[in-house]
Write an enzyme that holds these catalytic residues in place. Structure first.
Site, PDB file in Angstrom:
ATOM      1  N   ASN A 183      31.974  49.432  32.125  1.00 26.33           N
ATOM      2  CA  ASN A 183      31.143  48.369  31.572  1.00 26.33           C
ATOM      3  C   ASN A 183      31.923  47.085  31.276  1.00 26.33           C
ATOM      4  O   ASN A 183      31.364  46.139  30.743  1.00 26.33           O
ATOM      5  CB  ASN A 183      30.480  48.884  30.278  1.00 26.33           C
ATOM      6  CG  ASN A 183      29.728  47.811  29.534  1.00 26.33           C
ATOM      7  OD1 ASN A 183      28.768  47.245  30.047  1.00 26.33           O
ATOM      8  ND2 ASN A 183      30.192  47.491  28.333  1.00 26.33           N
ATOM      9  N   ASN A 222      33.267  36.993  32.010  1.00 24.97           N
ATOM     10  CA  ASN A 222      33.175  35.846  32.908  1.00 24.97           C
ATOM     11  C   ASN A 222      34.121  34.776  32.369  1.00 24.97           C
ATOM     12  O   ASN A 222      33.732  33.902  31.604  1.00 24.97           O
ATOM     13  CB  ASN A 222      31.734  35.340  32.975  1.00 24.97           C
ATOM     14  CG  ASN A 222      31.499  34.436  34.169  1.00 24.97           C
ATOM     15  OD1 ASN A 222      32.428  33.856  34.710  1.00 24.97           O
ATOM     16  ND2 ASN A 222      30.251  34.321  34.582  1.00 24.97           N
ATOM     17  N   SER A 261      27.273  42.464  38.370  1.00 21.82           N
ATOM     18  CA  SER A 261      26.695  41.163  38.035  1.00 21.82           C
ATOM     19  C   SER A 261      26.113  40.498  39.274  1.00 21.82           C
ATOM     20  O   SER A 261      26.651  40.633  40.380  1.00 21.82           O
ATOM     21  CB  SER A 261      27.762  40.254  37.434  1.00 21.82           C
ATOM     22  OG  SER A 261      27.298  38.918  37.344  1.00 21.82           O
ATOM     23  N   LYS A 262      25.053  39.741  39.069  1.00 16.44           N
ATOM     24  CA  LYS A 262      24.440  38.973  40.161  1.00 16.44           C
ATOM     25  C   LYS A 262      25.408  37.965  40.743  1.00 16.44           C
ATOM     26  O   LYS A 262      25.249  37.531  41.893  1.00 16.44           O
ATOM     27  CB  LYS A 262      23.159  38.290  39.686  1.00 16.44           C
ATOM     28  CG  LYS A 262      23.306  37.392  38.459  1.00 16.44           C
ATOM     29  CD  LYS A 262      23.550  35.943  38.772  1.00 16.44           C
ATOM     30  CE  LYS A 262      23.557  35.091  37.514  1.00 16.44           C
ATOM     31  NZ  LYS A 262      23.953  33.702  37.745  1.00 16.44           N
ATOM     32  N   GLN A 275      28.335  31.529  41.387  1.00 15.14           N
ATOM     33  CA  GLN A 275      27.960  30.810  40.171  1.00 15.14           C
ATOM     34  C   GLN A 275      28.636  29.457  40.090  1.00 15.14           C
ATOM     35  O   GLN A 275      28.076  28.501  39.595  1.00 15.14           O
ATOM     36  CB  GLN A 275      28.322  31.645  38.934  1.00 15.14           C
ATOM     37  CG  GLN A 275      27.990  30.962  37.617  1.00 15.14           C
ATOM     38  CD  GLN A 275      28.257  31.868  36.439  1.00 15.14           C
ATOM     39  OE1 GLN A 275      27.595  32.890  36.269  1.00 15.14           O
ATOM     40  NE2 GLN A 275      29.234  31.509  35.619  1.00 15.14           N
ATOM     41  N   TYR A 296      36.069  36.258  38.511  1.00 12.17           N
ATOM     42  CA  TYR A 296      34.961  37.138  38.119  1.00 12.17           C
ATOM     43  C   TYR A 296      34.081  37.465  39.318  1.00 12.17           C
ATOM     44  O   TYR A 296      33.677  38.624  39.508  1.00 12.17           O
ATOM     45  CB  TYR A 296      34.147  36.446  37.028  1.00 12.17           C
ATOM     46  CG  TYR A 296      33.029  37.269  36.446  1.00 12.17           C
ATOM     47  CD1 TYR A 296      33.282  38.335  35.598  1.00 12.17           C
ATOM     48  CD2 TYR A 296      31.695  36.962  36.718  1.00 12.17           C
ATOM     49  CE1 TYR A 296      32.258  39.088  35.045  1.00 12.17           C
ATOM     50  CE2 TYR A 296      30.657  37.702  36.172  1.00 12.17           C
ATOM     51  CZ  TYR A 296      30.946  38.767  35.335  1.00 12.17           C
ATOM     52  OH  TYR A 296      29.924  39.510  34.795  1.00 12.17           O
ATOM     53  N   LYS A 352      33.560  41.209  40.688  1.00 11.45           N
ATOM     54  CA  LYS A 352      32.252  41.852  40.702  1.00 11.45           C
ATOM     55  C   LYS A 352      31.794  42.180  42.125  1.00 11.45           C
ATOM     56  O   LYS A 352      31.058  43.148  42.343  1.00 11.45           O
ATOM     57  CB  LYS A 352      31.228  40.981  39.980  1.00 11.45           C
ATOM     58  CG  LYS A 352      31.438  40.973  38.462  1.00 11.45           C
ATOM     59  CD  LYS A 352      31.429  42.371  37.883  1.00 11.45           C
ATOM     60  CE  LYS A 352      31.554  42.394  36.379  1.00 11.45           C
ATOM     61  NZ  LYS A 352      31.578  43.761  35.823  1.00 11.45           N
ATOM     62  N   GLU A 381      20.709  37.712  33.860  1.00 14.13           N
ATOM     63  CA  GLU A 381      20.825  37.009  32.581  1.00 14.13           C
ATOM     64  C   GLU A 381      20.377  37.919  31.448  1.00 14.13           C
ATOM     65  O   GLU A 381      19.234  38.359  31.405  1.00 14.13           O
ATOM     66  CB  GLU A 381      19.960  35.737  32.590  1.00 14.13           C
ATOM     67  CG  GLU A 381      20.219  34.795  33.765  1.00 14.13           C
ATOM     68  CD  GLU A 381      21.584  34.143  33.715  1.00 14.13           C
ATOM     69  OE1 GLU A 381      22.230  34.154  32.646  1.00 14.13           O
ATOM     70  OE2 GLU A 381      22.014  33.612  34.767  1.00 14.13           O
ATOM     71  N   THR A 396      23.326  38.524  25.457  1.00 14.98           N
ATOM     72  CA  THR A 396      24.320  39.262  24.681  1.00 14.98           C
ATOM     73  C   THR A 396      24.952  38.336  23.639  1.00 14.98           C
ATOM     74  O   THR A 396      24.796  37.111  23.711  1.00 14.98           O
ATOM     75  CB  THR A 396      25.415  39.787  25.608  1.00 14.98           C
ATOM     76  OG1 THR A 396      26.086  38.665  26.212  1.00 14.98           O
ATOM     77  CG2 THR A 396      24.836  40.680  26.701  1.00 14.98           C
TER      78      THR A 396
END
Length: 265
Positions: free
Chosen positions: A93, A97, A143-144, A150, A156, A160, A188, A191
């Site tokens: 987990n 980012n 992650s997307k 991004q 990151y 990922k 999204e 958190t």
């Protein structure tokens, strides 16, 4: 639905984030199902989380560990095995980012990889003998960003992307041992870390509203509880013939037609 997770030993890395984080939510959902959560994280906050679980009658354990350090990760798994004698599932987990972009240093890029993907390899590697015995399974939190990009976060994004590659590779590798390997992909989710980022922006509320509107289903972010519930289902017997899969828990963010979004301003 009884997921039959009672007394299952489930190791969750990155599980000592702030209250309301994905990892912290997962360990509490595991406890609700009668599983035994094992927290592996660098942050000493994990001692308090384990104590709270123990007060609930859950035989939880926190092993304070630098997840990027091979020796510490190997020692953590040995500690877990010495206490419980088995490992039924691992949930990788870890995810930060960290903004290690194309203009960042080599060291920053490599550190991002070590944290966000190498730590996954280390936990799977050292837990593997016990997973073979239990015919357990591996769940990776992805992650997307691995699929959409991004901007400004090469480390990151690369990590990922690697997580998804490893998910499929391990699914192939481990079929012979009846071990399943899957990934959840998140877009999204609000958190505590996300909230901290929003607070750094001068127009944070405007940005937050725009992001919410960009999520097709209900124009809201995914709740950490929704991620945790999906995670528990995937590692359970109820998902016993699912392996090598990427399960999107994202309100349609990655795949649905942008025409569904009428106004993102």
């Amino acid at each position: 639905m009884d997921l039959k997770l009672k007394d299952k030993i489930v190791v969750v890395s990155g599980s000592a984030g702030k209250e309301g984080s994905i990892g912290e939510t997962i360990i509490n959902r595991l406890a609700d199902e009668g599983a035994i959560p094992v927290l592996v994280d660098r942050n000493s906050r994990g001692f308090g989380y384990a104590e709270k679980l123990q007060k609930r009658g859950i035989d939880a354990l926190f092993v304070q560990t630098d997840v990027t350090n091979p020796e510490e990760m190997e020692a953590a798994v040995k500690t877990i095995a010495a206490k419980y004698g088995k490992i039924d599932a691992i949930i990788n987990n870890v995810g930060v980012n960290d903004g290690a972009g194309l203009e960042s240093s080599y060291e920053d890029f490599m550190n991002s990889l070590k944290l966000n993907v190498v730590s996954y390899f280390l936990l799977a590697k050292y837990a593997l003998p016990y997973l073979k015995e239990s015919k357990g399974n591996i769940l990776n939190i992805g992650s997307k960003v691995a699929l959409t990009g991004q901007g400004g976060t090469s480390g990151y994004a690369a990590a990922k992307g690697g997580v998804l590659g490893l998910t499929r590779e391990w699914a192939v590798d481990l079929i012979q041992y009846d071990i399943r390997s899957n990934a959840i992909i998140i877009a999204e989710s609000y958190t505590p870390a996300y909230e901290d980022w929003i607070k750094t922006l001068p127009d944070g509320e405007v940005v937050l509203n725009k992001i919410n509107k960009s999520i097709p289903f209900e124009n809201r972010m995914t709740k950490t509880e929704e991620i945790a519930d999906t995670a528990l289902f995937i590692i359970s017997e109820k998902s016993s013939h699912t392996t090598g899969q990427f399960v999107f828990v994202d309100g349609g963010y990655v795949h649905l037609d942008r025409a569904l979004i009428s106004d993102v301003n």
